[in-house]
Write a protein that holds these residues in place. Structure first.
Motif, PDB file in Angstrom:
ATOM      1  N   ALA A   1       0.840  -1.207   0.000  1.00  0.00           N
ATOM      2  CA  ALA A   1       0.000   0.000   0.000  1.00  0.00           C
ATOM      3  C   ALA A   1       0.874   1.255   0.000  1.00  0.00           C
ATOM      4  O   ALA A   1       0.517   2.272  -0.595  1.00  0.00           O
ATOM      5  N   LEU A   2       2.022   1.174   0.642  1.00  0.00           N
ATOM      6  CA  LEU A   2       2.960   2.292   0.686  1.00  0.00           C
ATOM      7  C   LEU A   2       3.628   2.508  -0.668  1.00  0.00           C
ATOM      8  O   LEU A   2       3.888   3.641  -1.065  1.00  0.00           O
ATOM      9  N   PHE A   3       3.866   1.407  -1.388  1.00  0.00           N
ATOM     10  CA  PHE A   3       4.643   1.483  -2.623  1.00  0.00           C
ATOM     11  C   PHE A   3       3.818   1.659  -3.895  1.00  0.00           C
ATOM     12  O   PHE A   3       4.373   1.839  -4.969  1.00  0.00           O
ATOM     13  N   LEU A   4       2.508   1.563  -3.794  1.00  0.00           N
ATOM     14  CA  LEU A   4       1.664   1.584  -4.994  1.00  0.00           C
ATOM     15  C   LEU A   4       0.740   2.798  -5.022  1.00  0.00           C
ATOM     16  O   LEU A   4       0.624   3.537  -4.061  1.00  0.00           O
TER      17      LEU A   4
ATOM     18  N   VAL B   1       2.103   9.156   4.695  1.00  0.00           N
ATOM     19  CA  VAL B   1       3.002   9.184   3.534  1.00  0.00           C
ATOM     20  C   VAL B   1       2.307   8.690   2.260  1.00  0.00           C
ATOM     21  O   VAL B   1       2.495   9.256   1.179  1.00  0.00           O
ATOM     22  N   ALA B   2       1.485   7.644   2.395  1.00  0.00           N
ATOM     23  CA  ALA B   2       0.829   7.054   1.217  1.00  0.00           C
ATOM     24  C   ALA B   2      -0.526   7.692   0.897  1.00  0.00           C
ATOM     25  O   ALA B   2      -1.128   7.381  -0.127  1.00  0.00           O
ATOM     26  N   GLY B   3      -0.998   8.569   1.798  1.00  0.00           N
ATOM     27  CA  GLY B   3      -2.290   9.232   1.568  1.00  0.00           C
ATOM     28  C   GLY B   3      -3.468   8.273   1.608  1.00  0.00           C
ATOM     29  O   GLY B   3      -4.362   8.327   0.761  1.00  0.00           O
ATOM     30  N   ILE B   4      -3.459   7.368   2.586  1.00  0.00           N
ATOM     31  CA  ILE B   4      -4.514   6.352   2.692  1.00  0.00           C
ATOM     32  C   ILE B   4      -5.090   6.330   4.116  1.00  0.00           C
ATOM     33  O   ILE B   4      -4.509   6.915   5.022  1.00  0.00           O
TER      34      ILE B   4
ATOM     35  N   LYS C   1      10.427   3.790  -5.120  1.00  0.00           N
ATOM     36  CA  LYS C   1       9.615   2.670  -5.643  1.00  0.00           C
ATOM     37  C   LYS C   1       8.682   3.138  -6.753  1.00  0.00           C
ATOM     38  O   LYS C   1       8.558   2.464  -7.793  1.00  0.00           O
ATOM     39  N   LEU C   2       8.035   4.285  -6.566  1.00  0.00           N
ATOM     40  CA  LEU C   2       7.103   4.784  -7.597  1.00  0.00           C
ATOM     41  C   LEU C   2       7.847   5.151  -8.863  1.00  0.00           C
ATOM     42  O   LEU C   2       7.370   4.913  -9.976  1.00  0.00           O
ATOM     43  N   ALA C   3       9.065   5.718  -8.704  1.00  0.00           N
ATOM     44  CA  ALA C   3       9.887   6.076  -9.865  1.00  0.00           C
ATOM     45  C   ALA C   3      10.305   4.830 -10.640  1.00  0.00           C
ATOM     46  O   ALA C   3      10.293   4.820 -11.874  1.00  0.00           O
ATOM     47  N   SER C   4      10.631   3.764  -9.910  1.00  0.00           N
ATOM     48  CA  SER C   4      11.053   2.515 -10.578  1.00  0.00           C
ATOM     49  C   SER C   4       9.875   1.869 -11.312  1.00  0.00           C
ATOM     50  O   SER C   4      10.053   1.275 -12.382  1.00  0.00           O
ATOM     51  N   LEU C   5       8.653   2.005 -10.762  1.00  0.00           N
ATOM     52  CA  LEU C   5       7.465   1.458 -11.433  1.00  0.00           C
ATOM     53  C   LEU C   5       7.146   2.252 -12.705  1.00  0.00           C
ATOM     54  O   LEU C   5       6.771   1.692 -13.716  1.00  0.00           O
ATOM     55  N   THR C   6       7.318   3.562 -12.634  1.00  0.00           N
ATOM     56  CA  THR C   6       7.069   4.443 -13.788  1.00  0.00           C
ATOM     57  C   THR C   6       8.066   4.165 -14.902  1.00  0.00           C
ATOM     58  O   THR C   6       7.748   4.228 -16.088  1.00  0.00           O
ATOM     59  N   ALA C   7       9.297   3.859 -14.496  1.00  0.00           N
ATOM     60  CA  ALA C   7      10.383   3.641 -15.483  1.00  0.00           C
ATOM     61  C   ALA C   7      10.205   2.341 -16.260  1.00  0.00           C
ATOM     62  O   ALA C   7      10.793   2.170 -17.321  1.00  0.00           O
ATOM     63  N   LYS C   8       9.403   1.416 -15.742  1.00  0.00           N
ATOM     64  CA  LYS C   8       9.261   0.108 -16.402  1.00  0.00           C
ATOM     65  C   LYS C   8       8.434   0.213 -17.675  1.00  0.00           C
ATOM     66  O   LYS C   8       7.502   0.974 -17.766  1.00  0.00           O
TER      67      LYS C   8
END
Length: 227
Positions: free
Chosen positions: A114-117, A172-175, A220-227
């Motif tokens: 939840a923090l990473f997505l 941090v995750a806005g949840i 983590k979000l940057a690495s997901l976007t880069a894929k």
């Protein structure tokens, strides 16, 4: 007997490290603490003592290293018999291990994801985390103060990071994960845990946690976007 020195390689932002520290403190075991900076390269010391997973926490006792927090907790319990954290009864011991596994696989994993997505994937993980809290709420109903009764035990230590980390992850995750009115038993357990003197004196810095989790989320979000 040789060198019986106890060393813990950890980080002030890792929930798994705090488990080990609490167990050592509850047992009255003296140890040297070595801080590992998780945002830079892994230290030679960490690579020496945990070459397989290269992760914290690592407990080094008499020159031998043990990794994985649940394994370390079991080792501490078997090595230092004073102030037991696992019940004597075999069934109760099995149940403590069962719930510890549940916390790591169902709750902590969902919390991490939840923090990473973001978006729908994040919502799915939030739902899983809330379902896990519901199950733990049911397990706590009718209990005195802690999962095992009047004193802190194995399961409390495993879940003990939640009072400090939960709120920070939400921020941090806005949840939104936790509702104290919906989960009164869980809320009471959290209050009892953090108010226990030996725990209270060893809690994470909120500012450090916020900074670290923000950094990790960005990476983590940057690495997901880069894929």
């Amino acid at each position: 007997m040789g060198n019986e020195k106890v060393m813990l390689i950890g980080s002030g932002t890792s929930p798994f490290v705090f488990r080990v520290e609490w167990a050592l403190k509850l047992k009255g075991v003296e140890y040297e603490y070595v801080e590992e900076n998780l945002l830079i390269n892994k230290s030679p010391l960490l690579l020496k003592y945990n070459p397989v997973h290269k992760k914290i926490p690592v407990l080094v006792h008499a020159g031998k290293s043990i990794s994985e927090s649940l394994v370390i907790l079991e080792y501490i319990e078997e090595t230092w018999k004073q102030n037991p954290i696992l019940p004597e009864d075999p069934f109760e011991r099995a149940m403590a291990r069962f719930w510890a596994k549940f916390v790591d696989e169902k709750f902590m994993e969902a919390l991490k994801q939840a923090l990473f997505l973001e978006g729908e994937q994040q919502e799915k993980e939030v739902k899983k985390a809330i379902e896990a809290i519901e199950i733990l709420e049911g397990e706590l109903q009718g209990k005195e103060k802690f999962f095992g009764g009047e004193t802190i035990g194995f399961m409390d230590i495993v879940l003990g990071c939640v009072p400090a980390w939960l709120e920070v992850v939400e921020e941090v995750a806005g949840i939104k994960l936790f509702d104290s009115q919906k989960f009164p038993s869980f809320n009471k357990w959290m209050e009892n845990f953090v108010e226990t003197p030996i725990i209270k004196e060893k809690l994470p810095s909120r500012d450090k946690l916020v900074f670290y989790l923000q950094k990790i989320r960005q990476i983590k979000l940057a690495s997901l976007t880069a894929k």
